[in-house]
Motif scaffolding. Structure first.
Motif, PDB file in Angstrom:
ATOM      1  N   UNK A 142       0.712  -1.272   0.098  1.00 54.13           N
ATOM      2  CA  UNK A 142      -0.122   0.112  -0.047  1.00 54.13           C
ATOM      3  C   UNK A 142       0.916   1.208   0.133  1.00 54.13           C
ATOM      4  N   UNK A 143       0.107   2.384  -0.224  1.00 51.57           N
ATOM      5  CA  UNK A 143       0.949   3.642  -0.155  1.00 51.57           C
ATOM      6  C   UNK A 143       1.559   4.053   1.056  1.00 51.57           C
ATOM      7  N   UNK A 144       2.798   4.476   1.081  1.00 49.33           N
ATOM      8  CA  UNK A 144       3.334   4.863   2.479  1.00 49.33           C
ATOM      9  C   UNK A 144       3.991   6.234   2.640  1.00 49.33           C
ATOM     10  N   UNK A 145       4.495   6.739   1.458  1.00 46.99           N
ATOM     11  CA  UNK A 145       5.503   7.979   1.353  1.00 46.99           C
ATOM     12  C   UNK A 145       5.129   8.915   0.080  1.00 46.99           C
ATOM     13  N   UNK A 146       5.177  10.074   0.384  1.00 41.33           N
ATOM     14  CA  UNK A 146       5.258  10.878  -0.835  1.00 41.33           C
ATOM     15  C   UNK A 146       6.571  11.665  -0.640  1.00 41.33           C
ATOM     16  N   UNK A 147       7.301  11.732  -1.796  1.00 40.86           N
ATOM     17  CA  UNK A 147       8.777  12.350  -1.762  1.00 40.86           C
ATOM     18  C   UNK A 147       8.596  13.469  -2.867  1.00 40.86           C
ATOM     19  N   UNK A 191      11.587  15.341   1.073  1.00 45.99           N
ATOM     20  CA  UNK A 191      12.040  16.073  -0.066  1.00 45.99           C
ATOM     21  C   UNK A 191      13.690  16.038   0.059  1.00 45.99           C
ATOM     22  N   UNK A 192      13.938  16.018  -1.229  1.00 44.35           N
ATOM     23  CA  UNK A 192      15.568  16.018  -1.423  1.00 44.35           C
ATOM     24  C   UNK A 192      15.690  16.709  -2.936  1.00 44.35           C
ATOM     25  N   UNK A 193      17.050  17.296  -2.967  1.00 46.22           N
ATOM     26  CA  UNK A 193      17.179  18.209  -4.463  1.00 46.22           C
ATOM     27  C   UNK A 193      17.547  17.315  -5.356  1.00 46.22           C
ATOM     28  N   UNK A 194      16.870  17.600  -6.791  1.00 44.55           N
ATOM     29  CA  UNK A 194      17.521  16.649  -7.656  1.00 44.55           C
ATOM     30  C   UNK A 194      18.965  17.254  -8.181  1.00 44.55           C
ATOM     31  N   UNK A 195      19.691  16.421  -8.673  1.00 47.23           N
ATOM     32  CA  UNK A 195      20.919  16.727  -9.043  1.00 47.23           C
ATOM     33  C   UNK A 195      20.952  17.463 -10.149  1.00 47.23           C
ATOM     34  N   UNK A 196      21.986  18.330 -10.365  1.00 46.08           N
ATOM     35  CA  UNK A 196      22.018  19.253 -11.421  1.00 46.08           C
ATOM     36  C   UNK A 196      21.778  18.460 -12.876  1.00 46.08           C
ATOM     37  N   UNK A 197      22.345  17.412 -12.924  1.00 43.21           N
ATOM     38  CA  UNK A 197      22.563  16.605 -14.085  1.00 43.21           C
ATOM     39  C   UNK A 197      20.860  16.088 -14.611  1.00 43.21           C
ATOM     40  N   UNK A 198      20.091  16.295 -13.618  1.00 42.37           N
ATOM     41  CA  UNK A 198      18.741  15.406 -13.707  1.00 42.37           C
ATOM     42  C   UNK A 198      18.145  15.799 -14.887  1.00 42.37           C
ATOM     43  N   UNK A 199      17.561  15.068 -15.636  1.00 43.61           N
ATOM     44  CA  UNK A 199      16.708  15.287 -16.764  1.00 43.61           C
ATOM     45  C   UNK A 199      15.247  15.703 -16.446  1.00 43.61           C
ATOM     46  N   UNK A 200      14.906  15.057 -15.581  1.00 43.86           N
ATOM     47  CA  UNK A 200      13.458  15.274 -15.011  1.00 43.86           C
ATOM     48  C   UNK A 200      13.240  16.439 -14.232  1.00 43.86           C
ATOM     49  N   UNK A 201      11.991  17.204 -14.328  1.00 44.81           N
ATOM     50  CA  UNK A 201      11.735  18.379 -13.782  1.00 44.81           C
ATOM     51  C   UNK A 201      11.272  18.113 -12.362  1.00 44.81           C
ATOM     52  N   UNK A 202      10.834  19.033 -11.544  1.00 40.76           N
ATOM     53  CA  UNK A 202      10.584  18.754 -10.241  1.00 40.76           C
ATOM     54  C   UNK A 202       9.392  17.934 -10.114  1.00 40.76           C
ATOM     55  N   UNK A 203       9.352  16.881  -9.190  1.00 44.86           N
ATOM     56  CA  UNK A 203       8.190  16.004  -9.337  1.00 44.86           C
ATOM     57  C   UNK A 203       7.982  15.482  -7.926  1.00 44.86           C
ATOM     58  N   UNK A 204       6.665  15.089  -7.596  1.00 44.75           N
ATOM     59  CA  UNK A 204       6.418  13.989  -6.342  1.00 44.75           C
ATOM     60  C   UNK A 204       6.703  12.384  -6.948  1.00 44.75           C
ATOM     61  N   UNK A 205       7.219  12.076  -6.153  1.00 48.72           N
ATOM     62  CA  UNK A 205       7.469  10.353  -6.203  1.00 48.72           C
ATOM     63  C   UNK A 205       6.673   9.639  -5.331  1.00 48.72           C
ATOM     64  N   UNK A 206       5.928   8.628  -5.815  1.00 49.69           N
ATOM     65  CA  UNK A 206       5.037   7.873  -4.689  1.00 49.69           C
ATOM     66  C   UNK A 206       5.581   6.587  -4.345  1.00 49.69           C
ATOM     67  N   UNK A 207       5.797   6.288  -3.117  1.00 53.38           N
ATOM     68  CA  UNK A 207       6.479   5.016  -2.546  1.00 53.38           C
ATOM     69  C   UNK A 207       5.160   4.190  -2.029  1.00 53.38           C
ATOM     70  N   UNK A 208       5.335   2.808  -2.246  1.00 59.67           N
ATOM     71  CA  UNK A 208       4.778   1.788  -1.796  1.00 59.67           C
ATOM     72  C   UNK A 208       5.435   0.822  -0.834  1.00 59.67           C
TER      73      UNK A 208
END
Length: 258
Positions: A142-147, A191-208
Motif C-alpha cells: 500500500x502507499x506509504x510515503x510521498x517524496x 524532500x530532496x534536491x534533484x541533482x544538477x544533471x537530472x533530466x526530469x523536472x521537479x516532481x512528486x515520487x510515490x512510495x509503496x
C-alpha cells in the motif's frame, strides 16, 4: 492492517496512475502488489480502475488521452486532502504556484484541482464527497510515503509549510541532505534536491511499502520493470528502490526495518 476511513486536510489521500496502456498496467500492478481490480465505467471518459488491497481502495489508474495530453508521459500522481478545493487553488497561486486545472466536481465523489508548486512539481488537491480517499496505507503493498524531488528545496519548503502547515525536519547523512515532511509531528513524506544533471523536472515520487524490497524488485524485473535505483539501505530506517513500470511510470518501494 492500517485501514483509513478519513484524511485530515494536508494528508496524502489518493494515489493515481496515468498510463498509456491501462490493461498492461493492471496486469503489472496486480501481479506485483496482489491488488484486485475494480473497473468503473465512466462512459465517454473511459474506464477508471480502482486497485483494491484487502477489500480497501489502495490506488487508481486511467488511460492518458493522447490528444488532450500530448507529450505527457505515464506517471503516478499524489492527491492531498483539503476541506475546500477552490480555496486551496487560490492559496497555491498566492504563494507563487500555478493553477493548472481549476477546482471541479468529480461526479458526487468529491472536488479536485490540479496545481503546480513554484518549483514546477505538480500535485492534486481533493475535497472529499462520497469518496474520502484511499482506505489503506502504511501496510505491505500500500502507499506509504510521498517524496518531492525538487530543483529548489528552500522555495519548496516555504511553499508547502504555508500551503498545508506541514513541518519540515532537515538532516544530513551519507553525503546527502533530506527533509522529512511532518503533519502534526508525524512523518508523512520527504524532500530532496534533484541533482544538477537530472533530466526530469521537479516532481512528486510515490512510495509503496513492501515486506521485502529485494524480492519485490526481483519480481518487478520479471514483469519488465526498469530499475532506476537498485535496492539500497537507508541507515537505521529501512531499504528502498526506485523503478519504472513497463509503460515508464516511476514509483518507489520501501521496506521498513523491523
Amino acid at each position: 492492517m492500517s485501514t483509513v476511513t478519513s484524511h485530515q486536510p494536508g494528508a496524502f489521500c489518493w494515489v493515481e496512475l496515468a498510463t498509456s496502456d491501462q490493461q498492461a498496467a493492471k496486469a503489472f500492478y496486480s501481479s506485483l502488489f496482489g491488488w484486485n481490480i475494480n473497473d468503473k465505467d465512466m462512459g465517454p471518459n473511459g474506464v477508471y480502475t480502482i486497485f483494491e488491497l484487502n477489500g480497501n481502495d489502495a490506488a487508481a489508474a486511467y488511460t492518458l488521452d493522447p490528444e488532450r495530453q500530448q507529450g505527457v508521459p505515464p506517471h503516478w500522481s499524489l492527491y492531498i486532502a483539503t476541506s475546500d478545493a477552490e480555496a486551496s487553488a487560490r492559496r497555491c497561486a498566492e504563494l507563487g504556484g500555478e493553477i493548472l486545472v481549476p477546482a471541479f466536481d468529480v461526479y458526487d465523489l468529491g472536488r479536485m484541482a490540479v496545481l503546480k508548486d513554484p518549483t514546477g512539481a505538480i500535485y492534486n488537491v481533493w475535497q472529499p464527497g462520497k469518496n474520502t480517499g484511499i482506505g489503506i496505507q502504511n501496510e505491505a503493498n500500500a502507499f506509504c510515503w510521498g517524496q518531492l524531488n525538487t530543483s529548489d528545496t528552500t522555495k519548496a519548503e516555504g511553499f508547502y509549510k504555508a500551503m498545508f502547515n506541514w513541518g519540515a525536519n532537515t538532516g544530513t547523512g551519507g553525503g546527502m541532505t533530506y527533509t522529512e515532511w511532518q503533519q502534526d509531528g508525524i512523518p508523512i513524506g520527504g524532500m530532496m534536491s534533484l541533482p544538477e544533471s537530472a533530466l526530469a523536472p521537479s516532481h512528486w515520487l510515490t512510495y509503496f511499502s513492501v515486506a521485502d524490497c529485494d524480492a519485490a524488485v526481483a519480481k518487478a524485473t520479471t514483469l519488465d520493470a526498469q530499475i532506476y535505483v537498485p535496492p539500497s539501505d537507508i541507515p537505521g530506517t529501512g531499504r528502498f528502490a526506485v523503478l519504472a513500470d513497463p509503460q515508464g511510470a516511476a514509483f518507489a518501494l520501501y521496506q521498513q526495518n523491523n
